[in-house]
Structure formats: structure tokens, C-alpha cells
Design a protein around this motif. Structure first.
Motif, short mmCIF file in Angstrom:
data_model
loop_
_atom_site.label_atom_id
_atom_site.label_comp_id
_atom_site.label_asym_id
_atom_site.label_seq_id
_atom_site.Cartn_x
_atom_site.Cartn_y
_atom_site.Cartn_z
N LEU A 158 0.81 -1.22 0.00
CA LEU A 158 0.00 0.00 0.00
C LEU A 158 0.84 1.27 0.00
O LEU A 158 0.35 2.35 -0.32
CB LEU A 158 -0.98 0.00 1.17
CG LEU A 158 -2.20 -0.90 0.94
CD1 LEU A 158 -3.13 -0.84 2.13
CD2 LEU A 158 -2.95 -0.54 -0.34
N ARG A 167 -5.26 19.78 -3.63
CA ARG A 167 -6.14 20.00 -4.78
C ARG A 167 -6.12 18.79 -5.72
O ARG A 167 -7.15 18.36 -6.20
CB ARG A 167 -5.69 21.24 -5.55
CG ARG A 167 -6.45 22.50 -5.19
CD ARG A 167 -6.40 23.56 -6.28
NE ARG A 167 -5.09 23.73 -6.91
CZ ARG A 167 -4.09 24.45 -6.40
NH1 ARG A 167 -4.23 25.06 -5.24
NH2 ARG A 167 -2.94 24.55 -7.05
N LEU A 168 -4.94 18.27 -5.96
CA LEU A 168 -4.83 17.17 -6.92
C LEU A 168 -5.41 15.86 -6.35
O LEU A 168 -6.01 15.07 -7.06
CB LEU A 168 -3.37 16.94 -7.32
CG LEU A 168 -3.20 15.98 -8.49
CD1 LEU A 168 -3.55 16.67 -9.81
CD2 LEU A 168 -1.77 15.45 -8.57
N LEU A 169 -5.18 15.68 -5.04
CA LEU A 169 -5.62 14.42 -4.46
C LEU A 169 -7.09 14.48 -4.02
O LEU A 169 -7.73 13.44 -3.88
CB LEU A 169 -4.75 14.05 -3.25
CG LEU A 169 -3.26 13.88 -3.52
CD1 LEU A 169 -2.53 13.52 -2.23
CD2 LEU A 169 -3.01 12.82 -4.58
N GLY A 170 -7.61 15.67 -3.82
CA GLY A 170 -8.95 15.78 -3.27
C GLY A 170 -8.95 15.53 -1.77
O GLY A 170 -9.89 14.96 -1.23
N ASP A 227 3.48 15.03 -4.77
CA ASP A 227 2.08 14.69 -4.49
C ASP A 227 1.94 13.18 -4.30
O ASP A 227 1.21 12.70 -3.44
CB ASP A 227 1.17 15.15 -5.64
CG ASP A 227 1.19 16.65 -5.83
OD1 ASP A 227 1.55 17.37 -4.87
OD2 ASP A 227 0.87 17.12 -6.94
N GLU A 228 2.66 12.45 -5.14
CA GLU A 228 2.57 10.99 -5.03
C GLU A 228 3.17 10.49 -3.72
O GLU A 228 2.64 9.58 -3.09
CB GLU A 228 3.24 10.30 -6.22
CG GLU A 228 3.12 8.78 -6.12
CD GLU A 228 3.65 8.05 -7.34
OE1 GLU A 228 2.81 7.58 -8.13
OE2 GLU A 228 4.87 7.96 -7.51
N TYR A 245 -3.45 5.58 -0.12
CA TYR A 245 -4.41 5.68 -1.23
C TYR A 245 -5.81 5.33 -0.73
O TYR A 245 -6.80 5.86 -1.20
CB TYR A 245 -4.02 4.72 -2.36
CG TYR A 245 -2.96 5.23 -3.32
CD1 TYR A 245 -2.07 6.23 -2.96
CD2 TYR A 245 -2.86 4.71 -4.61
CE1 TYR A 245 -1.10 6.68 -3.84
CE2 TYR A 245 -1.90 5.15 -5.50
CZ TYR A 245 -1.02 6.14 -5.12
OH TYR A 245 -0.08 6.58 -6.01
N ASP A 246 -5.86 4.40 0.23
CA ASP A 246 -7.17 3.95 0.71
C ASP A 246 -7.89 5.03 1.51
O ASP A 246 -9.10 4.99 1.65
CB ASP A 246 -7.01 2.67 1.55
CG ASP A 246 -5.96 2.82 2.65
OD1 ASP A 246 -5.03 3.65 2.48
OD2 ASP A 246 -6.07 2.12 3.67
N LYS A 247 -7.13 6.04 2.03
CA LYS A 247 -7.80 7.06 2.82
C LYS A 247 -8.25 8.26 1.99
O LYS A 247 -8.99 9.12 2.48
CB LYS A 247 -6.86 7.54 3.95
CG LYS A 247 -6.81 6.54 5.10
CD LYS A 247 -6.30 7.18 6.37
CE LYS A 247 -4.80 7.18 6.38
NZ LYS A 247 -4.17 7.71 7.56
N ILE A 248 -7.78 8.32 0.75
CA ILE A 248 -8.20 9.43 -0.12
C ILE A 248 -9.71 9.26 -0.39
O ILE A 248 -10.17 8.14 -0.63
CB ILE A 248 -7.38 9.40 -1.43
CG1 ILE A 248 -5.92 9.75 -1.10
CG2 ILE A 248 -7.96 10.38 -2.46
CD1 ILE A 248 -4.97 9.62 -2.26
N PRO A 249 -10.48 10.35 -0.33
CA PRO A 249 -11.93 10.20 -0.49
C PRO A 249 -12.32 9.67 -1.88
O PRO A 249 -11.50 9.58 -2.77
CB PRO A 249 -12.47 11.62 -0.29
CG PRO A 249 -11.33 12.49 -0.02
CD PRO A 249 -10.07 11.72 -0.07
N VAL A 250 -13.59 9.33 -1.96
CA VAL A 250 -14.14 8.78 -3.21
C VAL A 250 -15.22 9.74 -3.70
O VAL A 250 -16.23 9.92 -3.04
CB VAL A 250 -14.75 7.38 -2.94
CG1 VAL A 250 -15.42 6.85 -4.18
CG2 VAL A 250 -13.67 6.43 -2.46
N THR A 251 -14.95 10.39 -4.83
CA THR A 251 -15.94 11.34 -5.38
C THR A 251 -16.07 11.09 -6.88
O THR A 251 -15.32 10.32 -7.45
CB THR A 251 -15.47 12.79 -5.18
OG1 THR A 251 -14.17 12.92 -5.79
CG2 THR A 251 -15.39 13.17 -3.71
N LEU A 252 -17.03 11.75 -7.49
CA LEU A 252 -17.13 11.69 -8.95
C LEU A 252 -16.80 13.06 -9.51
O LEU A 252 -17.02 14.07 -8.84
CB LEU A 252 -18.54 11.27 -9.37
CG LEU A 252 -18.85 9.77 -9.19
CD1 LEU A 252 -20.30 9.49 -9.51
CD2 LEU A 252 -17.93 8.91 -10.05
#
Lengths: 339, 811
Positions: free
Chosen positions: B28, B438-441, B483-484, B492-499
Motif C-alpha cells: 500500500l 487539490r490534486l488528491l482531493g 504529491d505521489e 491511497y485507501d484514505k483518499i476520499p471517493v468522489t465523482l
């Protein structure tokens, strides 16, 4: 006269009752109601009745006539119904005999999987576009931040035509072509054939298919990438499907990720199919590298975007549990007819 | 890349996680662990025991009875063994009753191990087994201190002095380890060494990373009295470091080093070779050792080879070189292929006295290409190819020298030769934490981000708002790279999920793709299933298909590095794939086979710097039920479906030699050919080994697409009656139905609604060279009932036209 009429009526009704067929019924009609029939002749003999009784008697005759007609009609319907029933009984067929099927063809499993993916993306507002299979080195590599002699070129064993023309190793060059031609917002998928010099075996083929996706707009985030792919995975593999993003490296995206989905065979508990891990690797993706945006004429300060690439065969093999990739290119109809 | 957990722990001592946790967490944060192997997975209840007494077996010459002490308290068990190499007093690994070993002493492993139970051997009780290294799942190769054949004996190895009886033999042998297999991405050159992975592991688990402390050592002499070096081609060799070690004492390396190499799958050889391998694994910096006495002129020259030069590498092979290959040379001759393999002429032999250590940095691309040219693939080469950090070279060199001293393998001469014309410095990358969010949300604090950086030795310069990137992280060059780094340590699993937000867009298929989908639907309605075949094929295909030697379709796009001749040209005709697929089906006795494919052909342009013309072809092929006219029907149904209203014409004079000469046609729409169809020539069928008549139709989709039109206008259903006239004709055989129909169309007038051929006959009653044909012609007006004379007039015109073709009506 009245008595005679009554007798006639009764005779007619009993004959009608007894009649066994439509012909007989017709004979009865003629015998009683025909031009020379008995009721008709009673009517003709009306003149023998006192004039003041004529209307009443006439009425009686007509009533008798209507009644016989009615009974005739009723009997006719009964007889016809019976006849039809008998006929149908004789026509009984063995419904368990084999069906006679028209010969219908079948789509290739790759196409079925592709159309499924296209349907989902079109529904989300993506345009489906294509690019050339024989491509310039520039689009396949350089514009994707893979300059000459970059080790990534070795990872994708490339078929070259000339120094500057090759068989595309990925559908990613379509990204560049689209970015060069269109202004954001961009939402596309680009399916197509790609080529790598892998010998043919159960899991490799020198020619296969990928589906590339690209979204460019203001304020596109990695979170959007996660959401989009999670949605797709659910549509494609079932609502229970979960996705896992793992860091990875692709020269044309940064940050990059590989995406696993929960094994749709065991639901994530681990089985032979997913080699016990509960997860199946399904695609690569990431945020479009600022250099790639820049090279394609899009200002990375204003726009951001994500891209992803998925192997079509991989989806088809997984979805249909096909264990040997070679089957996809043999075109044996016994294989194709299963889809 | 494989490493044992014990080696990682050597630099991250506080690492406390199980194998699965390690695998998941490392994956991860971006160091993908493909899997792991527990070296002791199949070992159980194996302890250290001492053979106190050996007696002969009363009934078997080859067996002996051992009394084995299995703890410090003096407990003893009786074990019968057939091993030839044990003697009283030997300390050995013992598997007790109920324990397990990995396999037989022949080295054959048994999945799940072999359970050992007490029992009787030739009537004598035995309560366990003495173990060979093979039975413990390893080999003499990886455990050079093991005997050639027989039980492993701890007491023969001084390292094991003081080993407690009854303690775990598995730990004593270093088999209580877990070897992880990593998939390292090409950008993370640093992670091809154990230290790089350990740094990532420390950051992942938030533990301290403690790399080895390197001291510069050496005697009072100066290396420059022994050797000098010169780089002739600094583009291919950015740094050359050399040191000298004298008074070499070749010996086996110590057990700890052997065990660590063994766990990595590397065979221990001797202290010098093992040190170079150890340092290569640790730092991902290949090293090479030369016999200094074989180096002429006391000089190293790094230069390109001469064209055609012959050189014998240390594996004994003669290699032919060219001027692109970089060589390590002395004043007179080449002594090694740079970064790939040393030479036979300078290799370390048993009587080496003084050696030259080399740690260099070569250009990755050049090494890769040279390796390919030479057909070589060495471990060193694999590391160099990634493009190493030249700054590691000196550190690795000093580490090696330190190990020389620690292992007492020789005397390190003071000083180092270091040719490093362009020093690589740390880089600075502007950092904007708001961009990252901004890039990751995400909404991660700047402090948190910087704490991630610190863990992986990225310094942050508050004053300039820059991240200072060490030279081993050549992959970090811009904000997105930072950023990476944040993303992977945040998770990566904690980054939110949006559309995606933004304006709604209409999704669609292109017109071309829509037409292709319709072609599929239509073909399938007629029983054709979809095939997919390769785009490349053999140039022999053209002869197989009877193409003329000068046929322009023989001009193809040629792959310069194909998988073989059979896949060497891009197809200019779609027939071979179809015929091959039909042949596969025929060969497998599938009946009534109908296939279609939508795939490109590739027609080269005159200017070979331009991309070829890729033309989508819709090809239909069939054998079994149906004939030419059935296939023709499918073609016409398709074209009608996509709105091609005017009739097609069919031209039999075509030079498509793969078809039966009397059963082939070019399909024309107005004046343009849009495809072709026919029955496959029997000669071609023979070559594909298809034993039934086979029909193929091909439509050129780009042309068809131009003609397609989905606009439909309702015409109104005829209200007035139609009048039909039948004509029966005697027609010369060579006159085609198409010619007759053209007359009917041209002469039939505006009321002619339709016509169809309802009878065709030749044979008895028809004179030789003629056929009888009968058409039914239908007239109708939209606005009235036609009068007899109008129909007669039209019919007369038709008959006149027909008579011009020499056609007579049959009476």
C-alpha cells in the motif's frame, strides 16, 4: 291452426335437439323455415283466419319462427364448438419434441465485454473514440513521457516498422491525439487493438485489446479517479465489488496506481481463482502527468485529469472464466456459441 | 527482487509485524510484495541434539543406533540412522517424533513436508531422525558448510560453538526467516537494494531506519601507487571508483554472511565474491574484483571496444564486440565488459595476492543495449540497466572494504581512485502543499506531509519552500512527484471517493462504431459468429491465395522485429485470418460454420514516413449450409439496413484469383467498388485443407460508412392496385441477370414498382448455349388505377430493350 303451430314448433324443437350434425340442422331449417317449409306454409295459410285474429296469429307464427331460428343458431354453435374441440384434439402435438431454431450468430466474448464497458461509460458521459493501430513513436512513447531509451520501452516489447513508426503497445497514444485536438472538458474512452512481442501462450498474445480512459477538466482529483473506477467496477462485476488502489509507476501519470477488485468468485475471502488473496488486479491508472498535459498543449496549471487503461482480454477472461487466452483467437464455433 | 525479513530487520530493528501485515502495508505504500515464502513452512520440532553414543545395528549393516541427547538436562532418545558421516560427539539437527521435515535427503521437496513418527527400523526402536540440509529444505549449494552427503553437523562449524542442546535448529541455521518477493517499478532504482527497501519499510511502519555505519579505512599506503584510472567516455561511465586490497586471504565467508546470501538465493563462494555480492544486494551497486597482478601498466582505462574485437569473459565464452560496447581495459588490453562481466584474463583465482575492487556507474541504456547485443544477462547488468546513482558507488566501495577488514580477508590499501567528472548533486523541487490537496482531493496538513518526506530522507527547506531530494531518488523531479509521495504515505485507501464535477457531457459512440455494431447485429441474425484474428501474418499468404506476383496488395507494412516470419507483415487482405479460422473449424468437424470479423487491413502509403491507411473490413465467411446467393443476400440486407437504397451492381470480371473464376463478383455501388464476394477457389481450399465449398464476402467499411444514411421518410402505403406482368425469355447463357434487370429498371418507366426473377432454367428443351429466364414485373401508380395501355406501353419499351440484348420472348 294454433294447435298445428304448437305441434310444428314442438316437432322442430325436438328435431333440433336430436340433430347430430350441421347438415341435419340445415335440413331442419329448410323443412320448417324454408320457402316451402312448414312454418312458412302456416304463414301462407293466414288468409284462412278471420281478419281480426290475423295480427295476433301472425305474431304467434313469427314468434315460433324466431324461436326455432334461435334454437337452430344455438344448436349450431354447440355443434361447431364440439367439432372444433374434436379437431383440436386430433391436432395435439408433442410439445417436448425439439425446437426448430433459426441459426443465430454470437458476438466474440471480447466484444461483449467491450460493449458492456462502453455502455457504462457512455452512460457516464464519455465519448468512445479510436486511434490508429500503427502509430508514431512520438504518440506511443515520447508524448507520454517515455523518451528514447527509457527503460519502460523495454517493459513493453515493441514491434517496430521503422525508427519512428511502430505497432502501438498501448491505447494511451489516443489520449495524446485527443488532447491535441480537443479543448477540455474531455471525457473519452478509447478501445482498440495493441501489440507487444510476447510469444503466444495461455496468458500471452502478441495482439490484444485495451480500453483507455481519459478525463480532463478543471479540478479533477485523484478522489474523482477513485470514485469513477469504483463505480465502473461495481457496474462491471456487481454492486458488492470493492476496489483497492495500490501505488504504482507509469511514466505518463503521477501519482499512479494499480487497481485490484474483490474477487468476484469468492467475494474477497480468498480462493483458487484469486490465488488466495481475495483480490484481482484489473487495471492501471493515475493523474495525467503535467509533462504529458503540457506536451499535448493543455496547461497543467489550469487543468488536471486522470487516465486509466484496462486490458479487455483480462476482463473477458475473468468474467467468463476462460482459462486459456488462445481460445479467443482460434474462433472455434463451439467456443463462440457459448457467449 | 527477493529479500529475507531478517535482512530488512538488520536496518529496521524495531520492525514488528507478521509476514502478511508486512506484505499488505508495503504494497500500500508502493513497494509491491508479490508474495512470500517461509523457509521453515514445512519444518517442525527440529532441535539441536548431540550424538552421545553410536552402536552397530544388530540386523543391518548400513544402519547404526544413536543415543541422542536432546536437551541440556541430559534427556536422551534413541534414533536409528543410515547416514554415513556421523560420529560420537557430533551436534546435529534432530527432528523429534511428531515433527516434520521438508523432504528427502535427495533434495526432493514434498509439499506440506514429511511427518516423522517413531517406529522400528529392522526391529530397533527409533524416535526421530537426524537431518541433512536437504531434508531441511535447502541445499549444499546454499549451505557450503554442509557435508556432500549426510547429516548436517553443527560441531564441524566453529560458529556454532556454544549452541544449546534442545534449542531450535531451524533458528540456528537461519531457516526461521521469511523471504519476500517484490515487484519494484523501474523508477525506484534505490529499491533494488535491501537498504532502499528497508528505508521504505521503516517509513511504512513509522520505525527508525538504521543503515550500516561506514568508516573509511585503509593502511598508510596510497592507492595511487598501485593504480590509476581514466574514463575516455564520460557519457557512458559517470563515475569510476577503485580501491586496492592486498595480502588476500581467500576463505569461506562467515556463516552469517553465507546465511543472508542463501536466504536471497545467492550461492556463497568465498569471502571476496561473497562481499561483492553482499554489497550489491545491500546497495544495489554491482562491484567487480580484478586480480591486480594481471593488470598491465597499473592503469585502468574505461573506453569503447574496438569494432569486431574478440574477448573472453570469465565464464570462458568468446564474445565479439563492437564500438558501442564499453570496456574496462588496462594499459594494453581489455579486462572486462563494463557493467556486464569481467574477463577471463583478470579474474580472481585461488592464488590471488592483490585485488582491485571496482564500483562504477555506467549508463543504463548503454548497458542494456550491450547486454542485448551480446545475448548476456547478468545480475550486475540488471542493476546497472536501471540507471544507478553514482553517489552510491563510493559508499558501497567503502562498505566492501570495511567488510574485507571485518572478515579479515585482506589488507585495504589507503585511499581510493575516484574519477567523477560531473558530480550529481541533490536537487530541489518547489513544494506547494495546497496543490497536493487539490490534486488528491484531500485536506492533509502541511506538517503531516513534511513528516512523510522526512521518513524517506526528503528534507524540507522552509525558507525556500523546497524539498531537497537525495540523489538516489531520481524519480522525484516535480510537484506531482511530491504529491505521489504524500499520497502513498497518507494512504491511497484514505483518499476520499468522489465523482468528477463540472458540466454534464453527452456520451456517444462514433458513427463508425455504430455502423460496426449494426454489422455485428446483422451478421448474427444470419448465423455468423464473430471471429478475431491477428493483424499480422506471413508473406507466404499471398502465394497461398494465388495473388499475381505483381499484385499491389503484396506491398505491405513489414515489422522489423517480428516474432517470426509467420507474424512479419501487416495484412493487406482480411482473407487469411478468416480462411484459417474456417479451416480450424473444418478440421474439428464443426458443421455449417459461419464467421465474420471486423478488423483492419493496413495499406502502406507511398511515403513510408506516413502512417498507413487502416481500413476496417467487414468479412463474412461460411461453409456448409448456404451458397453464393445466401451470402449475397446477407450483404444486401446489411447495406439496405444502413440505408443504401439504390441497387448494387455485381461485376464478375474481377482479378481476385482466390475465388472460383466463374463464381466471383466485385460489388459496386454506382461507379465505386465497395466490396467483393465469391466462392473460394478449390486450389486455395486445398491449401487451407477445407473440404467443403466456402464462400467469403468482404465489405470495405470506410466506403460503406460514407454511403450509410439513417434518414428515413415514410412513403405512404399504396392505395391503388398493382398490375403484374410475367415475361419468359430465351437468353444467351453469357447474358447476366444484372443486364436484364438494368433494362427493366431503365425502360420500365415511372410506374414500374418492382420486379423479380421467378424462374431460371437450362437443359432439356432449351437450345444449347441458352437459358430460360422468367421475370415478374409489377406496376403501380400512386394516384390512380393504371390503365391497360399504360402498362402495355411500358412493357413494350422493356421488350424492345431486351431484344437489343438479343433476347427473345418464349412463346
Amino acid at each position: 291452426m294454433k294447435e298445428k303451430l304448437q305441434t310444428l314448433k314442438e316437432a322442430a324443437l325436438s328435431q333440433i335437439n336430436a340433430a347430430g350434425g350441421l347438415e341435419k340442422l340445415n335440413e331442419i331449417r329448410v323443412a320448417f323455415l324454408g320457402k316451402k317449409g312448414e312454418i312458412t306454409s302456416v304463414l301462407k295459410s293466414l288468409k284462412e283466419i278471420a281478419p281480426q285474429e290475423r295480427p295476433a296469429f301472425g305474431q304467434l307464427v313469427n314468434d315460433a319462427r324466431s324461436m326455432i331460428e334461435e334454437k337452430l343458431e344455438e344448436k349450431k354453435r354447440t355443434l361447431e364448438k364440439k367439432l372444433r374441440e374434436e379437431k383440436m384434439k386430433a391436432e395435439t402435438i408433442d410439445v417436448t419434441l425439439p425446437a426448430r431454431k433459426p441459426m443465430l450468430g454470437h458476438r466474440h466474448p471480447n466484444t461483449i465485454a467491450l460493449e458492456e464497458v462502453e455502455r457504462i461509460f457512455v452512460g457516464m458521459g464519455y465519448e468512445v473514440v479510436e486511434g490508429p493501430e500503427i502509430e508514431y513513436d512520438y504518440y506511443n512513447f515520447e508524448a507520454l513521457n517515455i523518451p528514447k531509451n527509457h527503460p519502460a520501452r523495454d517493459e513493453q516489447d515493441t514491434f517496430y516498422i521503422t525508427d519512428s513508426i511502430l505497432l502501438r503497445t498501448q491505447t494511451s497514444p489516443v489520449q495524446v491525439r485527443v488532447m491535441e485536438q480537443k479543448k477540455p472538458p474531455i471525457r473519452i474512452i478509447a478501445p482498440g487493438r495493441v501489440f507487444r512481442s510476447d510469444e503466444v501462450d495461455a496468458t500471452h498474445s502478441p495482439s490484444f485489446h485495451q480500453i483507455e480512459g481519459l478525463v480532463i477538466d478543471k479540478n479533477i482529483t485523484f478522489a474523482d479517479l477513485k470514485g469513477t473506477l469504483a463505480q465502473i467496477a461495481k457496474e462491471l462485476f456487481g454492486q458488492e465489488t470493492k476496489v483497492k488502489f495500490r501505488p504504482h509507476h507509469f511514466p505518463f501519470t503521477e501519482p499512479s496506481a494499480e487497481v485490484d477488485v474483490t474477487c468476484f468468485k469468492c467475494g474477497g475471502s480468498g480462493c483458487r481463482f484469486c490465488k488466495g488473496s481475495g483480490w484481482i488486479e484489473i487495471l492501471g491508472c493515475g493523474m495525467v502527468h503535467p509533462k504529458v498535459l503540457e506536451m499535448s498543449g493543455i496547461d497543467p496549471k489550469e487543468y488536471s485529469g486522470f487516465a486509466f487503461g484496462v486490458g479487455l482480454e483480462r476482463i473477458a477472461l475473468l468474467k467468463y472464466e476462460i482459462d486459456d487466452m488462445r481460445l479467443l483467437y482460434e474462433n472455434d464455433t463451439r467456443f463462440l456459441k457459448q457467449f | 527482487m527477493n529479500t529475507p525479513l531478517s535482512w530488512i530487520r538488520a536496518y529496521v530493528p524495531d520492525l514488528d509485524c507478521n509476514a502478511q501485515e508486512y506484505m499488505d502495508a508495503m504494497t500500500l505504500t508502493g513497494t509491491k510484495v508479490e508474495g512470500y515464502e517461509r523457509l521453515d513452512a514445512d519444518l517442525d520440532q527440529i532441535i539441536v541434539g548431540r550424538i552421545n553414543k553410536i552402536e552397530k545395528h544388530p540386523d543391518a549393516d548400513k544402519l547404526v543406533i544413536c543415543q541422542v541427547q536432546i536437551d541440556e538436562e541430559g534427556t536422551s532418545v534413541q534414533i536409528v540412522t543410515g547416514a554415513p558421516n556421523v560420529k560420537e560427539g557430533d551436534v546435529v539437527p534432530v527432528v523429534l517424533d511428531g515433527g516434520r521435515v521438508a523432504g528427502g535427503h535427495d533434495g526432493e521437496k514434498v509439499s506440506g513436508g514429511v511427518k516423522i513418527k517413531k517406529g522400528k527400523l529392522r526391529g530397533v526402536e527409533s524416535n526421530g531422525m537426524l537431518c541433512s540440509i536437504e531434508e531441511l529444505g535447502s541445499s549444499k549449494e546454499l549451505y557450503p558448510d554442509a557435508p556432500e552427503n549426510g547429516i548436517y553437523i553443527f560441531s564441524d562449524n566453529p560458529t556454532y560453538q556454544g549452541l544449546k542442546l534442545g534449542s531450535s535448529a531451524i533458528s540456528a541455521l537461519g531457516l526461521d526467516d521469511i523471504v519476500f518477493e517484490y515487484e519494484i517499478t523501474s523508477n525506484r532504482v534505490d529499491c533494488f537494494g535491501v537498504l532502499g527497501i528497508a528505508r521504505e519499510a521503516a517509513a511504512t511502519f513509522k520505525k527508525d531506519f538504521i543503515p550500516p555505519v561506514i568508516k573509511e579505512i585503509g593502511n598508510s599506503e596510497n592507492v595511487s601507487d598501485y593504480i590509476s584510472a581514466e574514463i575516455k567516455d564520460p557519457n557512458l561511465c559517470s563515475r569510476y571508483v577503485a580501491r586496492v586490497v592486498k595480502n588476500i586471504k581467500l576463505a569461506p565467508s562467515p556463516t552469517w554472511m553465507q546465511r543472508r546470501l542463501a536466504a536471497n538465493g545467492i550461492r556463497p563462494i568465498n569471502n571476496i565474491v561473497d562481499i561483492t555480492n553482499y554489497v550489491m544486494e545491500e546497495y544495489s551497486q554491482p562491484m567487480h574484483a580484478y586480480d591486480l597482478d594481471q593488470i598491465e601498466g597499473r592503469k585502468i582505462i574505461v573506453r569503447r571496444s574496438n569494432e569486431g574485437e574478440q574477448f573472453q569473459t570469465l565464464d570462458g565464452q568468446m564474445r565479439t564486440l563492437d564500438s558501442s560496447i564499453l570496456m574496462i581495459c588496462d594499459a594494453q588490453k581489455p579486462i572486462g565488459i563494463a557493467g556486464i562481466m569481467g574477463g577471463e584474463n583478470s579474474k580472481i583465482t585461488d592464488d590471488v595476492k592483490t585485488l582491485l575492487f571496482e564500483a562504477a556507474c555506467f549508463d543504463g541504456t548503454n548497458i542494456r543495449l550491450s547486454g542485448k547485443k551480446l545475448g548476456m544477462r547478468t545480475d550486475a547488468q540488471a542493476k546497472f540497466e536501471k540507471g544507478l546513482d553514482p553517489n552510491t558507488a563510493m559508499e558501497a566501495m567503502n562498505r566492501a572494504c570495511q567488510l574485507i577488514e571485518e572478515l579479515n580477508a585482506g589488507e585495504v590499501v589507503g585511499g581510493a581512485v575516484d574519477i567523477y567528472p560531473n558530480r550529481r548533486e541533490k536537487t530541489r523541487v518547489k513544494f506547494d502543499y495546497t496543490h497536493t490537496n487539490r490534486l488528491l482531493g484531500t485536506d492533509i496538513s502541511k506538517e503531516e506531509m513534511i513528516s512523510y518526506f522526512k521518513k524517506i530522507d526528503l528534507e524540507y527547506d522552509e525558507a525556500t519552500n523546497e524539498v531537497i531530494v537525495p540523489t538516489w531518488r531520481q524519480d522525484i523531479a516535480c510537484q506531482a512527484d511530491l504529491d505521489e509521495e504524500v499520497a502513498r504515505f497518507y494512504g491511497y485507501d484514505k483518499i476520499p471517493v468522489t465523482l468528477p464535477s463540472g458540466e454534464a457531457m453527452t456520451g456517444r459512440l462514433s458513427f463508425k462504431l455504430r455502423l460496426e455494431s449494426m454489422a455485428r447485429d446483422l451478421a448474427q441474425q444470419f448465423g455468423f459468429s464473430e471471429a478475431q484474428t491477428y493483424s499480422f501474418e506471413s508473406p507466404k499468404v499471398f502465394d497461398k491465395l494465388l495473388l499475381e506476383p505483381n499484385d499491389p496488395l503484396r506491398q505491405t507494412i513489414v515489422i522489423s522485429n517480428p516474432l517470426g516470419e509467420d507474424y512479419s507483415i501487416m495484412r493487406t487482405l482480411p482473407l487469411n485470418g478468416m480462411l484459417s479460422s474456417l479451416a480450424t473449424n473444418y478440421n474439428r468437424r464443426n458443421k455449417d460454420v459461419r464467421l465474420y470479423e471486423l478488423a483492419n487491413i493496413y495499406l502502406p502509403k507511398e511515403d513510408s514516413t506516413k502512417l498507413p491507411d487502416e481500413r476496417m473490413q467487414f468479412i463474412l465467411g461460411m461453409y456448409g449450409k448456404g451458397d453464393f446467393y445466401d451470402l449475397k443476400g446477407v450483404v444486401e440486407e446489411f447495406l439496405e439496413k444502413i440505408g443504401i437504397k439504390k441497387p448494387l451492381t455485381y461485376q464478375p470480371n474481377t482479378n481476385r484469383n482466390y475465388f472460383h473464376p466463374g463464381r466471383r463478383a466485385e460489388i459496386y455501388y454506382e461507379q465505386e467498388s465497395i466490396g467483393y464476394l465469391g466462392e473460394i477457389h478449390p486450389e486455395v481450399l486445398d491449401r487451407y485443407e477445407i473440404g467443403e465449398k466456402t464462400y467469403i464476402a468482404v465489405l470495405d467499411m470506410p466506403k460503406v460508412t460514407e454511403l450509410a444514411n439513417f434518414e428515413i421518410k415514410y412513403m405512404g402505403i399504396a392505395k391503388f392496385p398493382a398490375v403484374t406482368r410475367d415475361i419468359s425469355m430465351l437468353v444467351k447463357k453469357e447474358i447476366l441477370a444484372g443486364q436484364i434487370e438494368e433494362v427493366i429498371r431503365k425502360q420500365g418507366g415511372k410506374h414500374m414498382e418492382s420486379y423479380h426473377l421467378f424462374d431460371i432454367y437450362e437443359g432439356e428443351q432449351i437450345q444449347q448455349g441458352y437459358k430460360s429466364m422468367a421475370y415478374s414485373i409489377c406496376f403501380r401508380a400512386k394516384d390512380k388505377t393504371l390503365e391497360e395501355k399504360e402498362i402495355t406501353a411500358a412493357m413494350n419499351k422493356i421488350l424492345k430493350g431486351l431484344s437489343e440484348l438479343g433476347i427473345e420472348l418464349r412463346q
